[in-house]
Structure formats: structure tokens, C-alpha cells
Design a protein around this motif. Structure first.
Motif, PDB file in Angstrom:
ATOM      1  N   ILE A  91       0.799  -1.295   0.006  1.00 34.82           N
ATOM      2  CA  ILE A  91       0.028  -0.057  -0.006  1.00 34.82           C
ATOM      3  C   ILE A  91       0.839   1.418  -0.100  1.00 34.82           C
ATOM      4  N   PRO A  92       0.580   2.180  -0.952  1.00 30.09           N
ATOM      5  CA  PRO A  92       1.529   3.223  -1.110  1.00 30.09           C
ATOM      6  C   PRO A  92       1.110   4.418   0.127  1.00 30.09           C
ATOM      7  N   MET A  93       1.841   5.248   0.385  1.00 32.41           N
ATOM      8  CA  MET A  93       1.640   6.270   1.372  1.00 32.41           C
ATOM      9  C   MET A  93       1.515   7.724   1.149  1.00 32.41           C
TER      10      MET A  93
ATOM     11  N   HIS B 244      12.451   6.034  -2.743  1.00 39.58           N
ATOM     12  CA  HIS B 244      11.961   4.749  -3.086  1.00 39.58           C
ATOM     13  C   HIS B 244      10.613   4.981  -3.815  1.00 39.58           C
ATOM     14  N   ASN B 245       9.982   6.222  -3.622  1.00 38.11           N
ATOM     15  CA  ASN B 245       8.922   6.724  -4.642  1.00 38.11           C
ATOM     16  C   ASN B 245       7.962   5.720  -4.351  1.00 38.11           C
TER      17      ASN B 245
ATOM     18  N   LEU C  81      -3.867  14.208  -4.044  1.00 41.30           N
ATOM     19  CA  LEU C  81      -5.116  13.389  -4.141  1.00 41.30           C
ATOM     20  C   LEU C  81      -5.239  13.026  -5.332  1.00 41.30           C
ATOM     21  N   GLN C  82      -5.511  14.063  -6.313  1.00 41.28           N
ATOM     22  CA  GLN C  82      -5.594  14.085  -7.722  1.00 41.28           C
ATOM     23  C   GLN C  82      -4.590  13.246  -8.513  1.00 41.28           C
ATOM     24  N   ASN C  83      -3.193  13.320  -8.131  1.00 44.34           N
ATOM     25  CA  ASN C  83      -2.021  12.415  -8.424  1.00 44.34           C
ATOM     26  C   ASN C  83      -2.050  11.221  -8.038  1.00 44.34           C
ATOM     27  N   ALA C  84      -2.748  11.028  -6.602  1.00 39.96           N
ATOM     28  CA  ALA C  84      -2.689   9.728  -6.172  1.00 39.96           C
ATOM     29  C   ALA C  84      -3.618   8.566  -6.697  1.00 39.96           C
ATOM     30  N   PHE C  85      -4.608   9.195  -7.608  1.00 36.87           N
ATOM     31  CA  PHE C  85      -5.675   8.198  -8.141  1.00 36.87           C
ATOM     32  C   PHE C  85      -5.424   8.395  -9.582  1.00 36.87           C
TER      33      PHE C  85
ATOM     34  N   GLU D 252       2.248   4.447 -10.406  1.00 41.17           N
ATOM     35  CA  GLU D 252       3.707   4.182 -10.470  1.00 41.17           C
ATOM     36  C   GLU D 252       4.106   3.837  -9.012  1.00 41.17           C
ATOM     37  N   LYS D 253       3.643   4.543  -8.207  1.00 39.06           N
ATOM     38  CA  LYS D 253       4.075   4.464  -6.713  1.00 39.06           C
ATOM     39  C   LYS D 253       3.327   3.260  -6.212  1.00 39.06           C
TER      40      LYS D 253
END
Length: 369
Positions: free
Chosen positions: A262-264, A285-286, A324-328, A334-335
Motif C-alpha cells: 500500500i503506497p503512502m 523509493h517513490n 489526491l489528484q495524482n494519487a488516483f 507508479e507509486k
């Protein structure tokens, strides 16, 4: 025998000068106090919490300024901790027979190898036995069953209605809370307003700031939000509905999150957390986002990477909305891929011939057999 978690932060705080650590702060402070007549406690704070803008080479990370490595404030409590506990810790680290590190060589390969060489040069032992994180969601405590069942029902409902990887899990650990309390409520409100499913862990009993009544009312009326005083973190992170973990970046939380792929989103408070947040972000680690605008300092100072956070509520709102926008989106995918790769590699550490398994056997052979 001594045990600790985050290796890079440990080196920075109580490591020897030759490794880029603070060195023997007590001796340095006593000498400076005699030379200058200044208060020794004031000097200790300066040495432990450097704020000169000097570059420091954290082992395993690019150059950063010294003040980027901590968010701590010189409060009466922190002064008592630094002047009372850390000098004793330094003596323990440099007089112990050996160390058992609960970090792991995948997350902190360079600092673990460096510390291992340092201890072995003086004939002492160094064992890296992490990650110490559950990977089976069946291994759950039977305590607080009502909380656990409510969380499980919520995750199941969100999985059915919103699909896999749709829920943000928000928990700042058992001890910490964001230093900017107003910003923490703003961020929770943003998640709610965007109708992103959320599990939010908040408990007034553990010194958490009381939630504003208006925010609580808004969250409780949302069918996509669950407020709970406790959550079975291992079950949450192992559930298909869980997408992201908004965390204070304690090493245990990071280990559990990566053990489930799970990314953080990292919002560090103090101690080792700012350095941990650097590790999960683009500097290493991205596998997540390191929030920069939330870093609490006395004034806006540039980061070595070329960005100067202002720390205003408006800037925090803008940064978190973008995250938030980039996370989804594609960047978040990639992360997530990197975090899932970590999951596979971390599980291998406890295979029969895995690094952690072999280190634990070596420790048992050396000290317990």
C-alpha cells in the motif's frame, strides 16, 4: 544488547561524528557551556536539532539541509527528553555489546550496512531482523471487536460500491498528531468533500486534539466516511478496498504498509518521521508522497531540493489537493507498482534463506544457544 528501528535517523541523532551523526552531545555541550557561559540545555537543543542551514549527507539519501531532518520544537517536554534521555541513549549505543535493528536492508540498505561495519570494527554484533510486520490478516487480536467489526463492514461496503483501491486510511499512530492541528482538520475535510471513502482514526483519550463539532457532524453524515477510535491496521492495509495510507511515517506503519503493497502519503510529526518520509517519497523509493507544506518550522526555509514551503493553510490545501489528484492517476499508479514490488521483496526476507531469517538465526546462535 540494544534494539532500535529506523537506522538512518538513529545515525543522525546519536551516531558518531564519523558517520554524520550528532556525536557525543553531552561532552560537546559541557565544553561549549564552559567556554561561552551559555546554558547547557540550550546548547544541547542546538546540537540535537541543528538549524544552521548546513548540508548533511544522510546515508542512503541525497544532500538535505540540517533542519529538514527534524520537525521538533524546543518545548519544555522536548527539552526534558533531549537533555535527559538522549545522552543516556548515546552511551548505550556506544557501550553496548551489539544491536538488533528492526529496520530492513530493502528500505535502508546503505545505513544498515554502514552501521553494521561500524559495530563490527569494534568486535560487536549487528543484526537486521526486519520487517516485523504481520502479512496475514487472519492474525488479529480479539480486543475491541466492535471497532474491528465496524471497520470490516465499512471496507466490505466500500469494496462493493466503489471497487478495489478506493479507500484512504488515515491514522497518525498511537502517540503523534500533526503539529499543525488546523491543517489536519482541513485535510480531513478535503477528503470528505471529494467523496473519497475514508477510515479516520481519532481518539480523544490519547491526547488527540478534539475534533471541531462542525467537522464531526459533516463526517458522521457522510456514508463514505468511518470515524473510529481504533482500527485493526493490519486488516485495513491488507484489504482490497484500501488504496492509500495517510500516515505520520513511523517505521512500524511504513513496514506494515509496504508489507501489504500500500503506497503512502507522509505527514511526519517529529523524531525519525521526517527522515522516514524522505525515504517513501521521490528522494528514495517513490512508494508515496512526502508532504512538504506541512513541515512545521519557525519560518519558511528552502529545502535543498529547490523548493521553499510557505506552510500557510492555503498552500497546504493546494498541495494536498494536488496529491489526491495524482494519487488516483498515473503518478499514483507508479507509486503503487513500486509499493507492490516492495511487498514481494519484503516477504522474501523471511523465506528460509531470506536475509531477516538468517540474521535472526545468527542472533539466536550467538546469544541464545
Amino acid at each position: 544488547m540494544l534494539s532500535f528501528g529506523n537506522t538512518t535517523a538513529t545515525i543522525f541523532v546519536v551516531g558518531p561524528d564519523e558517520l554524520g551523526g550528532r556525536g557525543d552531545v553531552s561532552t560537546k555541550a559541557e565544553s561549549l557551556a564552559k567556554e561561552t557561559g551559555r546554558d547547557i540545555h540550550e546548547i544541547i537543543i542546538e546540537l540535537f536539532m541543528p538549524n544552521k542551514g548546513e548540508t548533511t549527507d544522510l546515508i542512503g539519501l541525497p544532500k538535505v539541509y540540517d533542519y529538514e531532518c527534524h520537525n521538533m520544537k524546543a518545548t519544555p517536554f522536548m527539552i526534558s527528553v533531549l537533555t535527559g534521555m538522549y545522552p543516556k541513549m548515546f552511551k548505550l549505543f556506544h557501550n553496548c555489546d551489539g544491536v538488533v535493528a528492526t529496520s530492513n536492508r530493502l528500505f535502508e540498505p546503505e545505513s544498515n550496512d554502514t552501521f553494521k561495519s561500524y559495530y563490527e570494527r569494534s568486535g560487536r554484533s549487528y543484526y537486521v531482523v526486519g520487517p516485523l510486520a504481520l502479512t496475514s490478516t487472519d492474525q488479529l487480536s480479539r480486543e475491541r471487536s466492535s471497532d474491528r467489526d465496524a471497520v470490516k463492514r465499512f471496507l466490505g461496503r466500500m469494496l462493493q460500491k466503489r471497487g478495489e483501491r478506493s479507500v484512504i486510511y488515515v491514522s497518525f499512530g498511537s502517540t503523534y498528531w500533526p503539529l499543525n492541528v488546523e491543517a489536519s482538520w482541513k485535510v480531513i475535510k478535503i477528503i470528505c468533500e471529494k467523496q473519497i471513502p475514508m477510515i479516520f482514526v481519532h481518539n480523544d483519550e490519547y491526547g488527540r486534539p478534539p475534533m471541531p463539532n462542525s467537522l464531526r457532524a459533516e463526517l458522521e453524515t457522510s456514508r463514505s466516511v468511518l470515524i473510529t477510535t481504533w482500527a485493526p491496521q493490519n486488516m485495513v492495509l491488507g484489504h482490497k478496498a484500501t488504496a492509500w495510507f495517510l500516515t505520520h511515517c513511523g517505521l512500524n506503519s511504513i513496514s506494515e504498509s509496504l508489507s501489504h503493497g500500500i503506497p503512502m502519503i507522509g505527514w511526519p510529526a517529529d523524531v525519525d518521521q521526517p527522515i522516514n518520509a524522505m525515504y517513501i517519497g521521490d528522494l528514495k523509493h517513490n512508494v508515496g508522497y512526502e508532504l512538504l507544506e506541512v513541515l512545521q518550522r519557525d519560518e519558511s526555509k528552502p529545502l535543498y531540493r529547490g523548493y521553499t514551503p510557505s506552510g500557510t493553510l492555503e498552500a497546504i490545501e493546494k498541495e494536498f489537493t494536488t496529491v489526491l489528484q495524482n494519487a488516483f492517476g498515473r503518478d499514483g499508479a507508479e507509486k503503487r507498482h513500486n509499493a507492490e514490488r516492495f511487498k514481494e521483496e519484503l516477504s522474501g526476507l523471511w523465506d528460509e534463506d531470506g536475509d531477516a531469517q538468517m540474521e535472526l538465526r545468527r542472533f539466536i546462535k550467538d546469544y541464545l544457544s
